[in-house]
Design a protein around this motif. Structure first.
Motif, PDB file in Angstrom:
ATOM      1  N   PRO A  94      -0.804  12.253   0.718  1.00  0.00           N
ATOM      2  CA  PRO A  94      -0.544  10.954   0.466  1.00  0.00           C
ATOM      3  C   PRO A  94       0.895  10.696   0.123  1.00  0.00           C
ATOM      4  N   ASP A  95       1.188   9.392   0.888  1.00  0.00           N
ATOM      5  CA  ASP A  95       2.717   9.018   0.246  1.00  0.00           C
ATOM      6  C   ASP A  95       2.406   8.401  -1.053  1.00  0.00           C
ATOM      7  N   ALA A  96       3.339   7.771  -1.391  1.00  0.00           N
ATOM      8  CA  ALA A  96       3.459   7.225  -2.972  1.00  0.00           C
ATOM      9  C   ALA A  96       2.496   6.046  -3.046  1.00  0.00           C
ATOM     10  N   TRP A  97       2.384   5.154  -2.148  1.00  0.00           N
ATOM     11  CA  TRP A  97       1.419   4.123  -2.228  1.00  0.00           C
ATOM     12  C   TRP A  97      -0.087   4.480  -2.085  1.00  0.00           C
ATOM     13  N   GLU A  98      -0.371   5.480  -1.135  1.00  0.00           N
ATOM     14  CA  GLU A  98      -1.455   5.919  -1.069  1.00  0.00           C
ATOM     15  C   GLU A  98      -2.194   6.628  -2.485  1.00  0.00           C
ATOM     16  N   ARG A  99      -1.022   7.370  -2.937  1.00  0.00           N
ATOM     17  CA  ARG A  99      -1.519   8.336  -4.002  1.00  0.00           C
ATOM     18  C   ARG A  99      -1.822   7.277  -5.350  1.00  0.00           C
ATOM     19  N   GLN A 100      -1.287   6.283  -5.581  1.00  0.00           N
ATOM     20  CA  GLN A 100      -1.281   5.226  -6.457  1.00  0.00           C
ATOM     21  C   GLN A 100      -2.768   4.621  -6.283  1.00  0.00           C
ATOM     22  N   VAL A 101      -2.939   4.218  -5.140  1.00  0.00           N
ATOM     23  CA  VAL A 101      -4.463   3.705  -4.690  1.00  0.00           C
ATOM     24  C   VAL A 101      -5.525   4.596  -5.026  1.00  0.00           C
ATOM     25  N   LEU A 102      -5.114   5.970  -4.469  1.00  0.00           N
ATOM     26  CA  LEU A 102      -6.257   6.820  -4.723  1.00  0.00           C
ATOM     27  C   LEU A 102      -6.672   7.233  -6.242  1.00  0.00           C
ATOM     28  N   GLU A 103      -5.490   7.040  -6.989  1.00  0.00           N
ATOM     29  CA  GLU A 103      -5.644   7.430  -8.406  1.00  0.00           C
ATOM     30  C   GLU A 103      -6.519   6.027  -9.103  1.00  0.00           C
ATOM     31  N   GLN A 104      -6.109   5.064  -8.508  1.00  0.00           N
ATOM     32  CA  GLN A 104      -7.004   3.961  -9.091  1.00  0.00           C
ATOM     33  C   GLN A 104      -8.418   4.018  -8.817  1.00  0.00           C
ATOM     34  N   PHE A 105      -8.605   4.603  -7.210  1.00  0.00           N
ATOM     35  CA  PHE A 105     -10.104   4.822  -7.005  1.00  0.00           C
ATOM     36  C   PHE A 105     -10.839   5.823  -7.772  1.00  0.00           C
ATOM     37  N   ALA A 106      -9.931   6.909  -8.150  1.00  0.00           N
ATOM     38  CA  ALA A 106     -10.480   7.844  -8.842  1.00  0.00           C
ATOM     39  C   ALA A 106     -11.043   7.547 -10.350  1.00  0.00           C
ATOM     40  N   GLN A 107     -10.156   6.395 -11.069  1.00  0.00           N
ATOM     41  CA  GLN A 107     -10.448   5.591 -12.282  1.00  0.00           C
ATOM     42  C   GLN A 107     -11.721   4.981 -12.208  1.00  0.00           C
ATOM     43  N   ARG A 108     -11.739   3.988 -11.171  1.00  0.00           N
ATOM     44  CA  ARG A 108     -12.867   3.452 -10.921  1.00  0.00           C
ATOM     45  C   ARG A 108     -14.093   4.002 -10.652  1.00  0.00           C
ATOM     46  N   ALA A 109     -14.170   5.178 -10.067  1.00  0.00           N
ATOM     47  CA  ALA A 109     -15.193   5.664  -9.833  1.00  0.00           C
ATOM     48  C   ALA A 109     -15.628   6.550 -11.053  1.00  0.00           C
ATOM     49  N   ALA A 110     -14.656   7.251 -11.675  1.00  0.00           N
ATOM     50  CA  ALA A 110     -14.931   7.631 -12.936  1.00  0.00           C
ATOM     51  C   ALA A 110     -15.863   6.506 -14.203  1.00  0.00           C
ATOM     52  N   LEU A 173     -15.669  11.542  -5.128  1.00  0.00           N
ATOM     53  CA  LEU A 173     -14.367  10.895  -4.394  1.00  0.00           C
ATOM     54  C   LEU A 173     -13.616  12.138  -3.652  1.00  0.00           C
ATOM     55  N   ARG A 174     -13.947  12.111  -2.129  1.00  0.00           N
ATOM     56  CA  ARG A 174     -13.212  13.105  -1.309  1.00  0.00           C
ATOM     57  C   ARG A 174     -11.897  12.831  -1.021  1.00  0.00           C
ATOM     58  N   GLY A 175     -11.813  11.323  -0.594  1.00  0.00           N
ATOM     59  CA  GLY A 175     -10.514  11.094  -0.278  1.00  0.00           C
ATOM     60  C   GLY A 175     -10.508   9.447   0.389  1.00  0.00           C
ATOM     61  N   ALA A 176      -9.781   9.122   1.258  1.00  0.00           N
ATOM     62  CA  ALA A 176      -9.891   7.818   1.959  1.00  0.00           C
ATOM     63  C   ALA A 176      -9.361   7.767   3.387  1.00  0.00           C
ATOM     64  N   PHE A 177      -9.995   6.886   3.958  1.00  0.00           N
ATOM     65  CA  PHE A 177      -9.513   6.385   5.334  1.00  0.00           C
ATOM     66  C   PHE A 177      -8.283   5.559   4.934  1.00  0.00           C
ATOM     67  N   SER A 178      -7.069   6.019   5.605  1.00  0.00           N
ATOM     68  CA  SER A 178      -5.965   5.210   5.583  1.00  0.00           C
ATOM     69  C   SER A 178      -5.558   4.630   6.987  1.00  0.00           C
ATOM     70  N   LEU A 179      -5.148   3.238   6.781  1.00  0.00           N
ATOM     71  CA  LEU A 179      -5.089   2.445   8.070  1.00  0.00           C
ATOM     72  C   LEU A 179      -3.628   1.651   7.526  1.00  0.00           C
ATOM     73  N   ARG A 180      -2.781   1.439   8.468  1.00  0.00           N
ATOM     74  CA  ARG A 180      -1.612   0.669   8.354  1.00  0.00           C
ATOM     75  C   ARG A 180      -1.402   0.138   9.902  1.00  0.00           C
ATOM     76  N   ARG A 181      -0.558  -1.145   9.607  1.00  0.00           N
ATOM     77  CA  ARG A 181       0.124  -1.648  10.706  1.00  0.00           C
ATOM     78  C   ARG A 181       1.300  -2.598  10.439  1.00  0.00           C
ATOM     79  N   PRO A 182       2.312  -2.610  11.331  1.00  0.00           N
ATOM     80  CA  PRO A 182       3.218  -3.447  10.963  1.00  0.00           C
ATOM     81  C   PRO A 182       3.076  -4.947  11.113  1.00  0.00           C
ATOM     82  N   LEU A 183       3.660  -5.810  10.439  1.00  0.00           N
ATOM     83  CA  LEU A 183       3.408  -7.233  10.530  1.00  0.00           C
ATOM     84  C   LEU A 183       3.887  -8.057  11.409  1.00  0.00           C
ATOM     85  N   ASP A 184       5.011  -7.394  12.324  1.00  0.00           N
ATOM     86  CA  ASP A 184       5.615  -8.123  13.111  1.00  0.00           C
ATOM     87  C   ASP A 184       4.832  -8.184  14.618  1.00  0.00           C
ATOM     88  N   ARG A 185       3.903  -7.479  14.382  1.00  0.00           N
ATOM     89  CA  ARG A 185       2.967  -7.871  16.058  1.00  0.00           C
ATOM     90  C   ARG A 185       1.945  -8.453  15.894  1.00  0.00           C
TER      91      ARG A 185
END
Length: 185
Positions: A94-110, A173-185
């Motif tokens: 995970p990049d920094a943003w993904e790590r932060q969200v995954l940690e939130q997921f882990a807390q919410r799941a717990a 919680l095994r992980g997450a599907f991660s999707l991204r797209r630029p907003l300029d398209r």
């Protein structure tokens, strides 16, 4: 100085003061629609490999085919992938943003929130980013559980020498599907 300030204020009605609004609900719907076919193809590939050669064949299929499946489901402008706090393939770290969200997921799941409800999307640095939790199913435990067969451990160590994705229990919680797209398209 006052004159320059007034000139800048006069530009505000032209719309130069704010970025256009982003319809994040539409982007979330698009992201959510891309996940099931990606997930189904991954699962079908693993099931077929197990049927053809057991768990060892599934490890090889994941190693060789999963990155291509992600690329195949990444339809411009969307990029589709997977990540986790405990990764098997370091390319999925995970990049920094993904790590932060995954940690939130882990807390919410717990705290007892069902994994099916763990999803998060937001605009980050000119992109729409979306994560949706992946739970550990019983079928995952042969390669990701606590009692992995020794011959399979050897194969995992060969393909993934820095493997962290072991020791899971069904429903974790095994992980997450991660999707991204630029907003300029």
């Amino acid at each position: 100085m006052k004159r320059r300030y007034l000139m800048l204020l006069s530009l505000l009605p032209l719309g130069l003061h704010a970025a256009p609004a982003v319809d994040t609900s539409q982007l979330q719907s698009e992201a959510q629609a891309l996940i099931p076919p990606f997930q189904q193809q991954l699962l079908a590939t693993v099931k077929q490999a197990v049927a053809e050669g057991g768990p060892a064949k599934a490890v090889e299929a994941c190693n060789l085919l999963a990155p291509g499946i992600a690329a195949q489901h990444s339809k411009a402008p969307w990029q589709v992938g997977r990540t986790a706090l405990k990764v098997r393939n370091p390319d999925n770290a995970p990049d920094a943003w993904e790590r932060q969200v995954l940690e939130q997921f882990a807390q919410r799941a717990a705290a007892g929130e069902p994994l099916e409800q763990l999803r998060h999307g937001e605009v980050v640095n000119g992109e729409y980013r979306y994560l949706q939790a992946i739970g550990t199913a019983e079928a995952c435990l042969g390669c990701h559980g606590s009692n992995i067969k020794p011959e399979l451990l050897t194969l995992l160590d060969q393909h993934y020498p820095q493997d962290q994705a072991r020791g899971f229990k069904e429903g974790d919680l095994r992980g997450a599907f991660s999707l991204r797209r630029p907003l300029d398209r």
